[in-house]
Write a protein that holds these residues in place. Structure first.
Motif, PDB file in Angstrom:
ATOM      1  N   GLN A  89       0.814  -1.210   0.000  1.00 13.36           N
ATOM      2  CA  GLN A  89       0.000   0.000   0.000  1.00 13.36           C
ATOM      3  C   GLN A  89       0.848   1.260   0.000  1.00 13.36           C
ATOM      4  O   GLN A  89       1.825   1.371   0.746  1.00 13.36           O
ATOM      5  CB  GLN A  89      -0.864   0.012   1.265  1.00 13.36           C
ATOM      6  N   CYS A  90       0.475   2.202  -0.851  1.00 11.73           N
ATOM      7  CA  CYS A  90       1.121   3.515  -0.875  1.00 11.73           C
ATOM      8  C   CYS A  90       0.014   4.535  -1.051  1.00 11.73           C
ATOM      9  O   CYS A  90      -0.392   4.827  -2.176  1.00 11.73           O
ATOM     10  CB  CYS A  90       2.137   3.596  -2.017  1.00 11.73           C
ATOM     11  N   LEU A  91      -0.505   5.061   0.047  1.00  9.03           N
ATOM     12  CA  LEU A  91      -1.613   6.020  -0.026  1.00  9.03           C
ATOM     13  C   LEU A  91      -1.259   7.189  -0.933  1.00  9.03           C
ATOM     14  O   LEU A  91      -2.035   7.587  -1.803  1.00  9.03           O
ATOM     15  CB  LEU A  91      -1.964   6.533   1.372  1.00  9.03           C
ATOM     16  N   ARG A 102       6.443  11.288  -6.157  1.00  9.48           N
ATOM     17  CA  ARG A 102       7.657  11.030  -5.375  1.00  9.48           C
ATOM     18  C   ARG A 102       8.087   9.574  -5.507  1.00  9.48           C
ATOM     19  O   ARG A 102       9.201   9.230  -5.104  1.00  9.48           O
ATOM     20  CB  ARG A 102       7.421  11.355  -3.893  1.00  9.48           C
ATOM     21  N   CYS A 103       7.195   8.713  -5.952  1.00 10.87           N
ATOM     22  CA  CYS A 103       7.522   7.300  -6.114  1.00 10.87           C
ATOM     23  C   CYS A 103       6.817   6.793  -7.370  1.00 10.87           C
ATOM     24  O   CYS A 103       6.062   7.523  -8.003  1.00 10.87           O
ATOM     25  CB  CYS A 103       7.080   6.510  -4.879  1.00 10.87           C
ATOM     26  N   ASP A 104       7.077   5.532  -7.700  1.00 10.57           N
ATOM     27  CA  ASP A 104       6.483   4.975  -8.925  1.00 10.57           C
ATOM     28  C   ASP A 104       5.396   3.939  -8.605  1.00 10.57           C
ATOM     29  O   ASP A 104       5.047   3.124  -9.454  1.00 10.57           O
ATOM     30  CB  ASP A 104       7.576   4.355  -9.808  1.00 10.57           C
ATOM     31  N   CYS A 105       4.847   3.973  -7.379  1.00  5.57           N
ATOM     32  CA  CYS A 105       3.904   2.919  -6.951  1.00  5.57           C
ATOM     33  C   CYS A 105       2.650   2.855  -7.826  1.00  5.57           C
ATOM     34  O   CYS A 105       2.233   1.778  -8.244  1.00  5.57           O
ATOM     35  CB  CYS A 105       3.517   3.131  -5.500  1.00  5.57           C
ATOM     36  N   ARG A 106       2.036   4.011  -8.068  1.00 10.98           N
ATOM     37  CA  ARG A 106       0.800   4.012  -8.854  1.00 10.98           C
ATOM     38  C   ARG A 106       1.054   3.501 -10.269  1.00 10.98           C
ATOM     39  O   ARG A 106       0.292   2.719 -10.808  1.00 10.98           O
ATOM     40  CB  ARG A 106       0.242   5.440  -8.879  1.00 10.98           C
TER      41      ARG A 106
HETATM   42 ZN   LIG Z   1       4.785   4.924  -3.286  1.00 10.66          ZN
END
Ligand SMILES: [Zn+2]
Length: 204
Positions: free
Chosen positions: A57-59, A68-72
């Motif tokens: 999970q990365c809200l 800031r990140c590539d999670c989505r």
């Molecule tokens: Zn993330």
């Protein structure tokens, strides 16, 4: 190790096609709250080893579209790759910020704004660089009767963690996205300090 209990299953249509959504819970004993995760399952996951993605999970990324990140981007790529094969599993674990929690992750961002990288920031806050364990996803795969997988990941530690938990990974399939300029430093740290494998220069 206690096993994961399946508590719900329902039809789950998405932009990427029709999944089933399963709710799992695993007890960690009387002293700790249970762990929960969902699994999105498409098609026939038995027979040939299915494509499996384990997403933490990365809200900020998954919901707010943080750069800031590539999670989505990775979440969307995983769902589209599973959809492309017509079968596969996405396990979504509630482990915000590589397991450190939401507020600590925001504090780490604050430290990064002051010049630390993602690993240094986590260590400054008293956390390991990566607090995640993969026992719950392994138990979910066992509950789904999937002992062998093709793991969609750039992270060799996920492969070894799953194998330690008695899930056989017959193939690691890269999950590489085109990073935003904001995420370039973050991805460089993932590669240099956390051992993630990227093939393309744009992901380095
Ligand atoms: Zn993330």
């Amino acid at each position: 190790m206690s096993s994961a209990e399946q508590l719900a299953s329902a039809k789950f249509p998405t932009r990427w096609g029709n999944f089933e959504i399963y709710g799992f819970r695993r007890s960690l004993g009387a002293d700790a709250p249970p762990e929960e995760a969902v699994a999105l399952v498409m098609g026939d996951i038995h027979g040939r080893p299915p494509l499996v993605r384990i997403h933490s999970q990365c809200l900020t990324g998954d919901v707010f579209g943080s750069l800031r990140c590539d999670c989505r981007q990775q979440l969307e790529l995983a769902l589209s790759m599973i959809s492309g094969e017509g079968r596969g599993i996405l396990i979504y674990e509630q482990q915000e910020g590589r397991g450190i929690g939401l507020i600590a992750k925001l504090q780490a961002y604050q430290l990064q704004d002051a010049g630390l990288d993602t690993v240094e920031a986590n260590e400054r806050l008293g956390f390991e660089a990566d607090q995640r364990g993969f026992a719950l996803p392994a138990e979910i795969l066992k509950a789904l009767a999937v002992p062998t997988v093709r793991l969609l990941s750039n992270n060799p530690q996920k492969v070894s963690a799953l194998e330690r938990a008695a899930i056989k990974v017959i193939e690691r399939v890269p999950c590489e996205v085109e990073p935003s300029a904001h995420a370039a430093d973050y991805l460089r740290t993932k590669k240099e300090k956390l051992g993630h494998l990227f093939t393309t220069e744009s992901s380095s």
